[in-house]
Design a protein around this motif. Structure first.
Motif, PDB file in Angstrom:
ATOM      1  N   LEU A 266       0.408  -1.675  -0.012  1.00 53.85           N
ATOM      2  CA  LEU A 266       0.342   0.030  -0.070  1.00 53.85           C
ATOM      3  C   LEU A 266       0.777   1.218   0.508  1.00 53.85           C
ATOM      4  O   LEU A 266       0.444   2.378  -0.468  1.00 53.85           O
ATOM      5  N   GLY A 267       1.493   1.267   0.332  1.00 56.80           N
ATOM      6  CA  GLY A 267       3.182   2.808   0.786  1.00 56.80           C
ATOM      7  C   GLY A 267       2.982   3.080  -0.374  1.00 56.80           C
ATOM      8  O   GLY A 267       3.224   4.091  -1.345  1.00 56.80           O
ATOM      9  N   ARG A 268       3.942   1.913  -1.241  1.00 50.85           N
ATOM     10  CA  ARG A 268       3.896   2.131  -2.831  1.00 50.85           C
ATOM     11  C   ARG A 268       2.647   2.516  -4.076  1.00 50.85           C
ATOM     12  O   ARG A 268       2.759   3.197  -4.866  1.00 50.85           O
ATOM     13  N   LEU A 269       1.825   2.157  -3.606  1.00 45.26           N
ATOM     14  CA  LEU A 269      -0.095   2.281  -4.173  1.00 45.26           C
ATOM     15  C   LEU A 269       0.393   3.894  -4.138  1.00 45.26           C
ATOM     16  O   LEU A 269      -0.131   4.589  -4.770  1.00 45.26           O
ATOM     17  N   LEU A 270       0.200   3.910  -3.030  1.00 41.63           N
ATOM     18  CA  LEU A 270      -0.550   5.560  -2.705  1.00 41.63           C
ATOM     19  C   LEU A 270       0.519   6.252  -2.747  1.00 41.63           C
ATOM     20  O   LEU A 270       0.448   7.991  -3.407  1.00 41.63           O
ATOM     21  N   THR A 271       1.810   5.939  -2.630  1.00 42.85           N
ATOM     22  CA  THR A 271       3.225   7.138  -3.188  1.00 42.85           C
ATOM     23  C   THR A 271       2.547   7.045  -4.703  1.00 42.85           C
ATOM     24  O   THR A 271       2.814   8.050  -5.095  1.00 42.85           O
ATOM     25  N   LEU A 272       2.663   6.361  -5.158  1.00 39.03           N
ATOM     26  CA  LEU A 272       2.904   5.790  -7.141  1.00 39.03           C
ATOM     27  C   LEU A 272       1.136   7.052  -7.603  1.00 39.03           C
ATOM     28  O   LEU A 272       1.517   7.980  -8.212  1.00 39.03           O
ATOM     29  N   ALA A 273       0.606   6.979  -6.603  1.00 36.43           N
ATOM     30  CA  ALA A 273      -0.841   8.084  -6.695  1.00 36.43           C
ATOM     31  C   ALA A 273      -0.967   8.784  -7.150  1.00 36.43           C
ATOM     32  O   ALA A 273      -0.893  10.230  -7.810  1.00 36.43           O
ATOM     33  N   GLY A 274      -0.272   9.459  -5.652  1.00 37.12           N
ATOM     34  CA  GLY A 274       0.479  10.952  -5.511  1.00 37.12           C
ATOM     35  C   GLY A 274       1.088  11.658  -6.529  1.00 37.12           C
ATOM     36  O   GLY A 274       1.096  12.882  -7.147  1.00 37.12           O
ATOM     37  N   LEU A 275       1.907  10.220  -7.154  1.00 36.86           N
ATOM     38  CA  LEU A 275       2.968  11.289  -7.603  1.00 36.86           C
ATOM     39  C   LEU A 275       2.392  11.266  -9.441  1.00 36.86           C
ATOM     40  O   LEU A 275       2.683  11.952 -10.152  1.00 36.86           O
ATOM     41  N   HIS A 276       1.312  10.141  -9.373  1.00 40.17           N
ATOM     42  CA  HIS A 276       0.536  10.461 -11.189  1.00 40.17           C
ATOM     43  C   HIS A 276      -0.872  12.103 -10.737  1.00 40.17           C
ATOM     44  O   HIS A 276      -0.190  12.545 -12.097  1.00 40.17           O
ATOM     45  N   TYR A 277      -1.171  12.172  -9.096  1.00 40.43           N
ATOM     46  CA  TYR A 277      -1.659  13.602  -9.541  1.00 40.43           C
ATOM     47  C   TYR A 277      -0.512  14.069  -9.948  1.00 40.43           C
ATOM     48  O   TYR A 277      -1.405  15.939 -10.484  1.00 40.43           O
ATOM     49  N   PHE A 278       0.727  14.483  -9.236  1.00 42.05           N
ATOM     50  CA  PHE A 278       1.777  15.862  -9.744  1.00 42.05           C
ATOM     51  C   PHE A 278       2.122  15.898 -11.498  1.00 42.05           C
ATOM     52  O   PHE A 278       2.099  16.698 -12.057  1.00 42.05           O
ATOM     53  N   ALA A 279       1.766  14.271 -11.989  1.00 40.96           N
ATOM     54  CA  ALA A 279       2.777  14.518 -12.929  1.00 40.96           C
ATOM     55  C   ALA A 279       1.525  14.953 -14.413  1.00 40.96           C
ATOM     56  O   ALA A 279       2.038  15.780 -14.969  1.00 40.96           O
ATOM     57  N   ASP A 280      -0.161  14.549 -13.707  1.00 39.28           N
ATOM     58  CA  ASP A 280      -0.915  15.195 -14.116  1.00 39.28           C
ATOM     59  C   ASP A 280      -0.821  16.772 -14.664  1.00 39.28           C
ATOM     60  O   ASP A 280      -1.564  17.050 -15.779  1.00 39.28           O
ATOM     61  N   ARG A 281      -0.675  16.924 -13.425  1.00 41.99           N
ATOM     62  CA  ARG A 281      -0.716  18.627 -13.433  1.00 41.99           C
ATOM     63  C   ARG A 281       0.962  19.349 -13.400  1.00 41.99           C
ATOM     64  O   ARG A 281       0.987  20.816 -13.534  1.00 41.99           O
ATOM     65  N   GLY A 282       1.808  18.758 -13.771  1.00 42.42           N
ATOM     66  CA  GLY A 282       2.704  19.182 -14.830  1.00 42.42           C
ATOM     67  C   GLY A 282       3.918  19.518 -13.776  1.00 42.42           C
ATOM     68  O   GLY A 282       4.436  20.575 -14.018  1.00 42.42           O
ATOM     69  N   ILE A 283       3.846  19.506 -12.366  1.00 42.74           N
ATOM     70  CA  ILE A 283       5.052  18.963 -11.668  1.00 42.74           C
ATOM     71  C   ILE A 283       5.734  18.351 -11.285  1.00 42.74           C
ATOM     72  O   ILE A 283       5.356  17.022 -11.538  1.00 42.74           O
TER      73      ILE A 283
END
Length: 316
Positions: A266-283
């Protein structure tokens, strides 16, 4: 103990108080801003900056040259000191004078404890002062940085050297969603306090800590990820609270997993979800803090493309 500062006077020598006037708070904030600009590192943590305006139990040490606050330890943890000196008044003995008073005040809070002082960035001046005062490194907090978050594909560097993201694949037995409102708060609080029962700052939260962050101007409900077991959809397994620091920098603010749900990735899954959130916003750049001895978390983050960037050290 009440404020010995009066309404307007900033004492020349380090003076201890349980409360500060608005003028003293403004003085402290000015020192924090000046040091951050000169050093490129914030001299106080987020919690210590909030405490400037008043947090129950926190003591303040103020002088014309500096400011420190002392947070009592929770359970068996030591009291923590965070301090800043006016950059224009450094190397004149003010830092040592401030810390000596702060350590004495911290020992009054816990006579059996061993207070510690944070050196954010562990800058050369802080290292020299710690050595002069006979202090040792007691705790290390690492800042990790991941660059190139807007690229998708297989993990590892691409031709430009940027670390690219794995696709987000949610297991069939996990429901992953974002924050839906205050009804989620009790479960977030429960998991936070279970996951960080050992942590001096992150553990032992009350509902107020959740409310304060939800009401912050940086909060985005779409950036707070919650993981549930599909067989028990009302019981939170873990969460990832993201924070946008700037248009170009994101932060993995908190990743908490219920100890009963460890071992499910779950740690990896949740972290990866957040990284995609930032990537989708161009961060493209994302940072986080992790304890230097948390080898499991370090392994997870390094596999996701994070690398060591800076360090905070607690001396005592």
């Amino acid at each position: 103990m009440t404020s010995p500062f009066g309404d307007t006077t900033i004492p020349d020598e380090p003076t201890v108080s349980e409360v500060v006037s608005p003028q003293v708070a403004a003085h402290a904030r000015r020192l924090v801003a000046a040091a951050a600009e000169v050093d490129g590192v914030a001299p106080l943590s987020e919690q210590a900056v909030h405490a400037i305006d008043g947090t129950p139990g926190v003591r303040h040490v103020v002088s014309a040259a500096g400011y420190a606050n002392i947070t009592p330890g929770r359970d068996d943890e030591p009291a923590m000191i965070e301090a800043v000196i006016d950059p224009e008044l450094r190397r004149r003995g003010h830092g040592r004078a401030l810390l000596e008073v702060a350590f004495a005040a911290a020992r009054e809070l816990d006579a059996d404890g061993a207070p510690r002082a944070w050196a954010h960035g562990d800058l050369p001046g802080a290292q020299a002062l710690a050595e002069a005062m006979g202090l040792s490194r007691r705790r290390e907090l690492l800042q990790l940085l991941r660059t190139g978050g807007a690229g998708y594909g297989v993990s590892g560097p691409d031709v430009s050297g940027a670390s690219r993201l794995d696709p987000l694949v949610v297991p069939a037995d996990i429901e992953l969603r974002t924050y839906a409102g205050p009804a989620d708060d009790p479960e977030i609080l429960r998991v936070n306090n279970a996951a960080f029962a050992w942590h001096p700052e992150q553990g032992g939260w009350a509902p107020e800590q959740i409310t304060e962050r939800v009401q912050a101007d940086w909060f985005d409900p779409a950036g707070l990820f919650l993981a549930f077991d599909t067989a028990a959809p009302d019981t939170l397994l873990g969460f990832h609270w993201t924070k946008t620091q700037s248009p170009t920098l994101g932060e993995v603010y908190i990743v908490g997993v219920d100890p009963a749900a460890q071992g499910r990735g779950l740690g990896r899954l949740l972290t990866l979800a957040g990284l995609h959130y930032f990537a989708d916003r161009g961060i493209d750049d994302v940072m986080l803090y992790v304890e230097g001895d948390n080898t499991a978390a370090l392994h997870t983050y390094e596999r996701l493309g994070f690398a060591r960037h800076a360090i905070d050290v607690a001396y005592g």
